[in-house]
Enzyme design. Structure first.
Site, mmCIF file in Angstrom:
data_model
loop_
_atom_site.group_PDB
_atom_site.id
_atom_site.type_symbol
_atom_site.label_atom_id
_atom_site.label_comp_id
_atom_site.label_asym_id
_atom_site.label_seq_id
_atom_site.Cartn_x
_atom_site.Cartn_y
_atom_site.Cartn_z
ATOM 1 C CB CYS A 75 -0.877 -0.029 1.253
ATOM 2 S SG CYS A 75 -1.912 1.422 1.469
ATOM 3 C CB CYS A 188 -3.242 3.991 -5.407
ATOM 4 S SG CYS A 188 -4.539 3.080 -4.528
HETATM 5 N N1 DGL Z 1 -4.054 0.723 -2.015
HETATM 6 C C1 DGL Z 1 -3.621 1.845 -1.266
HETATM 7 C C2 DGL Z 1 -2.400 2.527 -1.857
HETATM 8 O O1 DGL Z 1 -1.605 1.892 -2.525
HETATM 9 C C3 DGL Z 1 -4.585 2.869 -0.767
HETATM 10 C C4 DGL Z 1 -6.032 2.799 -0.996
HETATM 11 C C5 DGL Z 1 -6.824 3.554 0.063
HETATM 12 O O2 DGL Z 1 -7.046 4.762 -0.062
HETATM 13 O O3 DGL Z 1 -7.160 2.901 1.031
HETATM 14 O O4 DGL Z 1 -2.167 3.682 -1.644
#
Ligand code: DGL
Length: 261
Positions: A75, A188
Site C-alpha cells: 500500500c 496506488c
Molecule cells: N491501495 C492503497 C495505496 O496503494 C490505498 C487505498 C486507500 O485509499 O485505502 O495507496
C-alpha cells in the site's frame, strides 16, 4: 519452526495489495503468504497519518500472530504514512514498502510529461515530496502532473470493475489529461485493477506501478538474510480481512484471479 519456511505477511487497506501479491507469487512461487486486507477501514487515502499508523500497527500485530518472517506493505499510502514508524516499532522484522514508480517513468524521457495517480494522502505526505526531490523533479515545470484520486480506491474496493459509474468516475478524473501526458504512474495498488480503463481514456500510454520492483526488493532482502524458503513445493496463500465473513475472503480470491495487464 525454521524461520525460512514461515510465511511472508502482505497488507493493504483492502484488495489493492493483491496486485502486489500476484507479483510476489510470480517471483517467489515457493513462498507461503498471509495476505491481510483492512477493508473495514478502507480507504486509507483520506485518513490522517496517525490513523494510518494506528491501523498499520494493528494489522502488523495480527500478521505477527501468524509468525510471519517478513512484511510487505502493499500500500503506497501506508508505506508513506507508517513505514518509518513500523521499522522502529518492529526492529526485528524485515519490512518492505512500496512507492509510486516515478523513477521508472522518469528513466524513459519520451514518456514525459507523466501523470502520477495516487491517493490524496500519498501525494501530500512528506515521503512523496522527498521522492520527487531525490529524483530532481522541478515543482514548477509541467514535467510531472500529480492527481490525488479521491474516492477511486474506495470505489475499486466495491468490485464490479466494468460498471458505468466507475468508468464515469475515471472519465471525470482523467479526461483533461488525454493528449497532455505521455505516461502514467499508478501510485496506488488498487489502480492496476483498472489499468485497461485508464489506458482506454488516456490513449494507450505506458503505465508504471511499483509491484514488480517491490517483489524484487522483497526477494533480495529475504535472500540477503538467508530467509528464502528452501521448499520446492508450490507455496500457499491465506487471505485474512478486517471485514468478517467468508464472502469477503471469496471477494479477495476473485481479485487474485483477475488478470493484470
Ligand atoms: N491501495 C492503497 C495505496 O496503494 C490505498 C487505498 C486507500 O485509499 O485505502 O495507496
Amino acid at each position: 519452526m525454521d524461520t525460512s519456511r514461515a510465511p511472508i505477511g502482505v497488507f493493504d487497506s483492502g484488495v489493492g495489495g493483491i496486485s502486489v501479491l500476484k507479483r510476489l507469487v510470480e517471483l517467489m512461487p515457493h513462498e507461503n503468504f498471509v495476505y491481510m486486507g483492512d477493508s473495514a477501514y478502507n480507504p486509507y487515502g483520506s485518513k490522517t497519518k496517525q490513523q494510518i499508523i494506528d491501523r498499520s500497527c494493528t494489522i502488523v500485530n495480527e500478521l505477527l500472530a501468524h509468525s510471519i518472517k517478513a512484511l510487505v506493505i502493499a500500500c503506497n499510502t501506508a508505506t508513506s504514512a507508517a513505514s518509518d514508524y513500523l521499522r522502529v516499532q518492529f526492529p526485528e522484522l524485515p519490512i518492505i514498502g512500496i512507492e509510486p514508480a516515478l523513477k521508472a517513468a522518469l528513466d524513459h524521457p519520451k514518456t514525459m510529461p507523466v501523470l502520477v495517480l495516487a491517493t490524496p494522502a500519498t501525494l501530500t505526505l512528506e515521503k512523496y515530496q522527498e521522492l520527487e526531490h531525490k529524483l530532481g523533479v522541478q515543482r514548477n515545470t509541467s514535467q510531472v502532473y500529480r492527481l490525488g484520486c479521491k474516492g477511486l480506491a474506495h470505489r475499486i474496493e466495491q468490485g464490479n470493475l466494468n460498471a458505468d459509474d466507475l468508468m464515469q468516475d475515471l472519465h471525470t478524473l482523467l479526461d483533461e489529461y488525454r493528449g497532455v501526458v505521455n505516461s502514467v504512474v499508478l501510485g496506488c495498488t488498487h489502480y492496476p485493477f483498472v489499468k485497461q480503463h485508464i489506458c482506454d481514456i488516456l490513449g494507450d500510454v505506458p503505465c508504471y506501478d511499483g509491484a514488480i520492483g517491490t517483489a524484487r526488493h522483497c526477494l533480495s532482502v529475504l535472500s540477503a538474510r538467508g530467509l528464502l524458503n528452501p521448499s520446492e513445493d508450490a507455496g500457499t496463500i491465506e487471505f485474512l480481512s478486517s471485514t468478517p465473513g467468508a464472502a469477503q475472503i471469496a471477494f479477495y480470491q476473485s481479485f487474485y484471479e483477475l488478470p493484470l495487464y
